[in-house]
Design a protein around this motif. Structure first.
Motif, PDB file in Angstrom:
ATOM      1  N   LEU A  41      -9.464 -26.155 -27.932  1.00  0.00           N
ATOM      2  CA  LEU A  41      -8.605 -26.215 -26.744  1.00  0.00           C
ATOM      3  C   LEU A  41      -9.248 -25.461 -25.584  1.00  0.00           C
ATOM      4  O   LEU A  41      -9.244 -25.930 -24.443  1.00  0.00           O
ATOM      5  N   PHE A  42      -9.839 -24.316 -25.886  1.00  0.00           N
ATOM      6  CA  PHE A  42     -10.568 -23.566 -24.865  1.00  0.00           C
ATOM      7  C   PHE A  42     -11.711 -24.419 -24.308  1.00  0.00           C
ATOM      8  O   PHE A  42     -11.964 -24.423 -23.102  1.00  0.00           O
ATOM      9  N   GLY A  43     -12.392 -25.169 -25.175  1.00  0.00           N
ATOM     10  CA  GLY A  43     -13.460 -26.071 -24.728  1.00  0.00           C
ATOM     11  C   GLY A  43     -12.935 -27.139 -23.783  1.00  0.00           C
ATOM     12  O   GLY A  43     -13.574 -27.460 -22.771  1.00  0.00           O
ATOM     13  N   ALA A  44     -11.764 -27.681 -24.084  1.00  0.00           N
ATOM     14  CA  ALA A  44     -11.159 -28.684 -23.198  1.00  0.00           C
ATOM     15  C   ALA A  44     -10.828 -28.067 -21.840  1.00  0.00           C
ATOM     16  O   ALA A  44     -11.066 -28.690 -20.794  1.00  0.00           O
ATOM     17  N   PHE A  45     -10.309 -26.835 -21.859  1.00  0.00           N
ATOM     18  CA  PHE A  45     -10.020 -26.149 -20.594  1.00  0.00           C
ATOM     19  C   PHE A  45     -11.302 -25.894 -19.809  1.00  0.00           C
ATOM     20  O   PHE A  45     -11.325 -26.010 -18.586  1.00  0.00           O
ATOM     21  N   MET A  46     -12.366 -25.534 -20.520  1.00  0.00           N
ATOM     22  CA  MET A  46     -13.655 -25.306 -19.850  1.00  0.00           C
ATOM     23  C   MET A  46     -14.149 -26.588 -19.187  1.00  0.00           C
ATOM     24  O   MET A  46     -14.650 -26.553 -18.060  1.00  0.00           O
ATOM     25  N   MET A  47     -14.016 -27.715 -19.881  1.00  0.00           N
ATOM     26  CA  MET A  47     -14.452 -28.991 -19.300  1.00  0.00           C
ATOM     27  C   MET A  47     -13.647 -29.319 -18.051  1.00  0.00           C
ATOM     28  O   MET A  47     -14.212 -29.744 -17.046  1.00  0.00           O
ATOM     29  N   LEU A  48     -12.334 -29.123 -18.113  1.00  0.00           N
ATOM     30  CA  LEU A  48     -11.486 -29.396 -16.955  1.00  0.00           C
ATOM     31  C   LEU A  48     -11.860 -28.480 -15.794  1.00  0.00           C
ATOM     32  O   LEU A  48     -12.043 -28.946 -14.660  1.00  0.00           O
ATOM     33  N   ALA A  49     -11.992 -27.185 -16.077  1.00  0.00           N
ATOM     34  CA  ALA A  49     -12.350 -26.229 -15.021  1.00  0.00           C
ATOM     35  C   ALA A  49     -13.721 -26.559 -14.445  1.00  0.00           C
ATOM     36  O   ALA A  49     -13.923 -26.515 -13.221  1.00  0.00           O
ATOM     37  N   GLY A  50     -14.672 -26.894 -15.302  1.00  0.00           N
ATOM     38  CA  GLY A  50     -16.016 -27.236 -14.836  1.00  0.00           C
ATOM     39  C   GLY A  50     -16.023 -28.487 -13.978  1.00  0.00           C
ATOM     40  O   GLY A  50     -16.720 -28.557 -12.959  1.00  0.00           O
ATOM     41  N   THR A  51     -15.247 -29.473 -14.381  1.00  0.00           N
ATOM     42  CA  THR A  51     -15.163 -30.716 -13.608  1.00  0.00           C
ATOM     43  C   THR A  51     -14.580 -30.440 -12.227  1.00  0.00           C
ATOM     44  O   THR A  51     -15.098 -30.928 -11.211  1.00  0.00           O
ATOM     45  N   LEU A  52     -13.524 -29.634 -12.195  1.00  0.00           N
ATOM     46  CA  LEU A  52     -12.902 -29.302 -10.908  1.00  0.00           C
ATOM     47  C   LEU A  52     -13.840 -28.481 -10.025  1.00  0.00           C
ATOM     48  O   LEU A  52     -13.951 -28.735  -8.824  1.00  0.00           O
ATOM     49  N   THR A  54     -17.160 -28.409 -10.169  1.00  0.00           N
ATOM     50  CA  THR A  54     -18.266 -29.268  -9.742  1.00  0.00           C
ATOM     51  C   THR A  54     -17.821 -30.194  -8.613  1.00  0.00           C
ATOM     52  O   THR A  54     -18.529 -30.351  -7.610  1.00  0.00           O
ATOM     53  N   ALA A  55     -16.650 -30.794  -8.777  1.00  0.00           N
ATOM     54  CA  ALA A  55     -16.126 -31.682  -7.734  1.00  0.00           C
ATOM     55  C   ALA A  55     -15.902 -30.913  -6.435  1.00  0.00           C
ATOM     56  O   ALA A  55     -16.231 -31.410  -5.348  1.00  0.00           O
ATOM     57  N   GLN A  56     -15.381 -29.707  -6.549  1.00  0.00           N
ATOM     58  CA  GLN A  56     -15.179 -28.880  -5.359  1.00  0.00           C
ATOM     59  C   GLN A  56     -16.520 -28.575  -4.700  1.00  0.00           C
ATOM     60  O   GLN A  56     -16.656 -28.647  -3.484  1.00  0.00           O
ATOM     61  N   GLY A  57     -17.524 -28.254  -5.495  1.00  0.00           N
ATOM     62  CA  GLY A  57     -18.846 -27.947  -4.945  1.00  0.00           C
ATOM     63  C   GLY A  57     -19.476 -29.147  -4.257  1.00  0.00           C
ATOM     64  O   GLY A  57     -20.122 -29.007  -3.212  1.00  0.00           O
ATOM     65  N   ILE A  58     -19.269 -30.323  -4.822  1.00  0.00           N
ATOM     66  CA  ILE A  58     -19.867 -31.536  -4.253  1.00  0.00           C
ATOM     67  C   ILE A  58     -19.123 -31.988  -3.003  1.00  0.00           C
ATOM     68  O   ILE A  58     -19.736 -32.340  -1.990  1.00  0.00           O
ATOM     69  N   THR A  59     -17.788 -31.972  -3.054  1.00  0.00           N
ATOM     70  CA  THR A  59     -17.015 -32.563  -1.957  1.00  0.00           C
ATOM     71  C   THR A  59     -16.551 -31.588  -0.887  1.00  0.00           C
ATOM     72  O   THR A  59     -16.445 -31.951   0.276  1.00  0.00           O
ATOM     73  N   LYS A  60     -16.251 -30.353  -1.252  1.00  0.00           N
ATOM     74  CA  LYS A  60     -15.621 -29.430  -0.308  1.00  0.00           C
ATOM     75  C   LYS A  60     -16.527 -28.300   0.160  1.00  0.00           C
ATOM     76  O   LYS A  60     -16.188 -27.595   1.095  1.00  0.00           O
ATOM     77  N   ALA A  61     -17.648 -28.098  -0.488  1.00  0.00           N
ATOM     78  CA  ALA A  61     -18.493 -26.939  -0.166  1.00  0.00           C
ATOM     79  C   ALA A  61     -19.818 -27.358   0.466  1.00  0.00           C
ATOM     80  O   ALA A  61     -20.836 -26.700   0.277  1.00  0.00           O
ATOM     81  N   ARG A  62     -19.800 -28.417   1.217  1.00  0.00           N
ATOM     82  CA  ARG A  62     -21.053 -28.955   1.789  1.00  0.00           C
ATOM     83  C   ARG A  62     -21.772 -27.971   2.694  1.00  0.00           C
ATOM     84  O   ARG A  62     -22.983 -27.976   2.774  1.00  0.00           O
ATOM     85  N   GLU A  63     -21.036 -27.123   3.374  1.00  0.00           N
ATOM     86  CA  GLU A  63     -21.624 -26.185   4.327  1.00  0.00           C
ATOM     87  C   GLU A  63     -21.891 -24.804   3.722  1.00  0.00           C
ATOM     88  O   GLU A  63     -22.415 -23.933   4.394  1.00  0.00           O
TER      89      GLU A  63
END
Length: 184
Positions: A41-52, A54-63
């Protein structure tokens, strides 16, 4: 003592406490299953947190100057989560070894802090606490990898039991205060 809404609705907190205690006791009966399930379950939470992240880094942190580091951290979370889900037994064993070593280190530091603060009352209790923490870490490491079957599940179960006991204590104290304020 002020209990707010709990004073009138103490029975719900009592029920929650009993449920937590029951789940904790049930967890004690299936420690290996609870250990592996908790790590998965901790692994599933890690995947969710990592996905979020990564997505934040790609889409919202461009600058951002640290954009690539945010994406890297997210990817590491994803990889760790995938590892925990693909092989939760091995992940549990590794986590348990890390837990044992961490407890030994933390306990040693706690003892050092206690001896640095011998002028403070109760420093002996802090040192004793550190000693027991080191001892628990040693037990986990010496029994490794077999301790993987019980350590994580035991901690989760004991936390549920202690949380449940706290809820029961608060509920009963709120009940007593409520009954004292209700006219007979």
């Amino acid at each position: 003592m002020k209990f707010g809404e709990v004073k009138r609705n103490w029975i719900w907190m009592l029920g929650l406490g009993i449920l937590f205690i029951t789940l904790g006791i049930a967890g004690l009966l299936v420690l290996p299953l609870l250990s592996v399930t908790s790590v998965a379950l901790f692994g599933a939470f890690m995947m969710l947190a990592g996905t979020l992240q990564t997505a934040q880094g790609i889409t919202k942190a461009r600058e951002w100057k640290s954009r690539s580091l945010h994406i890297t951290m997210g990817l590491i979370y994803i990889i760790g989560g995938i590892f925990a889900l693909i092989n939760p037994v091995l992940a549990t064993a590794i986590y348990t070894l890390f837990l044992g070593l961490s407890l030994m280190t933390i306990g040693t530091i706690r003892i050092a802090v206690a001896f640095q603060n011998k002028d403070v009352g109760q420093w002996g209790l802090m040192a004793l606490s550190g000693f027991f923490t080191v001892l628990l870490g040693i037990l986990i490491v010496l029994q490794w990898p077999w301790s993987s079957l019980w350590a994580v599940g035991l901690f989760v179960s004991l936390d549920l039991i202690m949380s449940g006991a706290s809820f029961v204590a608060i509920a009963l104290a709120a009940k007593i205060e409520y009954e004292a304020t209700v006219p007979a």
